[in-house]
Design a protein around this motif. Structure first.
Motif, PDB file in Angstrom:
ATOM      1  N   VAL A 138       0.667  -1.134  -0.159  1.00 31.81           N
ATOM      2  CA  VAL A 138       0.021  -0.085  -0.102  1.00 31.81           C
ATOM      3  C   VAL A 138       0.788   1.137  -0.074  1.00 31.81           C
ATOM      4  CG1 VAL A 138      -1.970   0.968   1.215  1.00 31.81           C
ATOM      5  CG2 VAL A 138      -1.736  -1.478   1.524  1.00 31.81           C
ATOM      6  N   GLN A 139       0.721   2.398  -1.125  1.00 25.93           N
ATOM      7  CA  GLN A 139       1.484   3.319  -0.931  1.00 25.93           C
ATOM      8  C   GLN A 139       0.827   4.485  -1.254  1.00 25.93           C
ATOM      9  OE1 GLN A 139       4.412   1.696  -3.833  1.00 25.93           O
ATOM     10  NE2 GLN A 139       4.102   3.359  -5.060  1.00 25.93           N
ATOM     11  N   ARG A 140       0.959   5.764  -0.818  1.00 22.75           N
ATOM     12  CA  ARG A 140       0.181   6.867  -1.467  1.00 22.75           C
ATOM     13  C   ARG A 140       1.006   7.388  -2.724  1.00 22.75           C
ATOM     14  NH1 ARG A 140       3.786  10.728   1.001  1.00 22.75           N
ATOM     15  NH2 ARG A 140       3.977  10.361   3.240  1.00 22.75           N
ATOM     16  N   SER A 189       7.561   3.555  -0.800  1.00 20.64           N
ATOM     17  CA  SER A 189       7.044   4.589  -0.042  1.00 20.64           C
ATOM     18  C   SER A 189       7.744   5.785  -0.023  1.00 20.64           C
ATOM     19  CB  SER A 189       6.954   3.752   1.304  1.00 20.64           C
ATOM     20  OG  SER A 189       8.273   3.680   1.898  1.00 20.64           O
ATOM     21  N   ASP A 197      -2.548   8.629   4.516  1.00 19.32           N
ATOM     22  CA  ASP A 197      -1.830   8.268   5.356  1.00 19.32           C
ATOM     23  C   ASP A 197      -2.428   7.284   6.349  1.00 19.32           C
ATOM     24  OD1 ASP A 197       0.857   8.716   4.183  1.00 19.32           O
ATOM     25  OD2 ASP A 197       1.208  10.372   5.456  1.00 19.32           O
ATOM     26  N   ARG A 229      -3.873   4.596   4.590  1.00 17.93           N
ATOM     27  CA  ARG A 229      -2.749   3.414   4.302  1.00 17.93           C
ATOM     28  C   ARG A 229      -2.402   2.612   5.522  1.00 17.93           C
ATOM     29  NH1 ARG A 229       2.693   3.040   5.013  1.00 17.93           N
ATOM     30  NH2 ARG A 229       3.828   2.019   3.676  1.00 17.93           N
TER      31      ARG A 229
END
Length: 364
Positions: free
Chosen positions: A17-19, A82, A178, A181
């Motif tokens: 999972v990453q923004r 990330s 975040d 995430r």
């Protein structure tokens, strides 16, 4: 129709999972181009129109097909990692092999998962674009004439737009992304790849693999996502699946699976339930029948028992029950019991949502 992912169910390493500031920037640009379907972004949209000059707005409209219904693949993360800044992600697009850049752009312009569009756009591709719109054909012609210059101009625009109307918004967006995430990462550690089943899926199952990349003693997890086209992609340590939350991207659910790059899924970070294609189909089918429309009218304002509905509509109780069952299966009625009698009432909110829900399915 659906997108099927096949992935190793034994560990979490293939799903991260990453923004992505670039993905969120392009979600904002999409809102600017199609504001009617994004009421939750109305405040940002108003600020953007107040802050942006006419030149940037004109340029945003000209580039809009790249972040439209079929997003260009390079506008979502091209690799796992990330803490990427917008500058990092723009640089990665700048370093993308030009053949892949051209093909990904052509995919977005045409709106198809066709990977046979590189390294240069043919006359046939330009003709297809002309039949879609003259503006897309013009973009395609610019791309074919000088793809490197085309890419520089696009990246310059994205940086300029971010400076004018996105950078100030990003700190608050980053906090929201975040938070989501962190929740997804906890779920991923606890449940492994099954966390994908929380997204708009139609089924999740373990199936025996028929490919040479997974041994016969291991069963890959098969997850089928509710989309309006058919595709299959394999996820493993060499080709991870990146989950990218979005604030301004709602209600869209984006899956990208260009060969040689990670599978990317962009989903709404607010956790709101999204309708499935099957739900929309069942509701439309249920309301297509004239008798069921009469039933819907009869139970709109007040709950009514089956026997009374049979009297009102001049039908037998079993006939009414069959039609009510179809409405119930489509989740269009509420029921409650008083003693031995069951009363039915139309779910007016579900009917009211049918239009927006159907749009959400089509936009997805």
């Amino acid at each position: 129709m659906a997108v099927t992912l096949l992935l190793d169910s034994s560990g979490t390493g293939s799903v991260t999972v990453q923004r992505s500031p670039l993905a969120e920037l392009c979600a904002c640009l999409h809102v600017l181009d199609e504001p009617g379907h994004h009421p939750g972004s109305a405040a940002w949209l108003a600020r953007a129109h107040a802050e942006l000059d006419g030149g940037l707005l004109t340029m945003a409209a000209a580039w809009a097909p790249l972040w439209g219904a079929f997003r260009a693949r390079y506008l979502l993360p091209l690799s796992a990692g990330s803490g990427r800044t917008l500058a990092d992600e723009l640089q990665e697009v700048a370093e993308l092999p030009i053949g892949d850049f051209v093909a990904m752009t052509a995919q977005a312009l045409i709106g198809k998962n066709d990977t046979d569009l590189a390294p240069r756009l043919s006359d046939e591709v330009l003709q297809r674009l002309r039949l879609i719109s003259t503006s897309r054909m013009e973009i395609g012609a610019r791309l074919r004439a000088d793809p490197e210059a085309f890419r520089r101009e696009l990246l310059d625009f994205l940086a300029a737009f971010a400076a004018a109307s996105f950078d100030a918004e990003w700190p608050a967006l980053r906090q929201a992304l975040d938070r989501d995430r962190a929740e997804r990462v906890r779920d991923l550690h606890r449940r492994g790849p099954l966390v994908l089943a929380d997204l708009p899926t139609t089924s999740t199952a373990s199936t025996a693999s028929t490919t040479s990349t997974v041994s016969s003693t291991r069963k890959p997890l098969r997850i089928v996502f509710d989309k309006l086209y058919n595709a299959t992609a394999r996820v493993d340590e060499g080709r991870p699946c990146l989950l990218v939350p979005t604030v301004h991207g709602r209600p869209h659910f984006v899956i990208k699976h260009y060969p040689g790059y990670p599978v990317v899924i962009q989903y709404s970070a607010d956790g709101a339930a999204t309708p499935t294609l099957e739900t929309a189909r069942r509701r439309l089918a249920a309301l297509q029948d004239p008798t069921r429309l009469r039933l819907a009218y009869a139970i709109l304002r007040n709950p009514v028992a089956t026997s009374e509905l049979a009297t009102q509509l001049g039908m037998s109780a079993p006939q009414v029950s069959r039609h009510l069952r179809r409405l119930r299966e489509a989740q269009l009625v509420h029921t409650h019991r008083r003693g031995s009698v069951v009363y039915y009432q139309l779910d007016a909110a579900a009917i009211e949502r049918l239009g927006p829900d159907l749009l959400s399915v089509l936009y997805r």
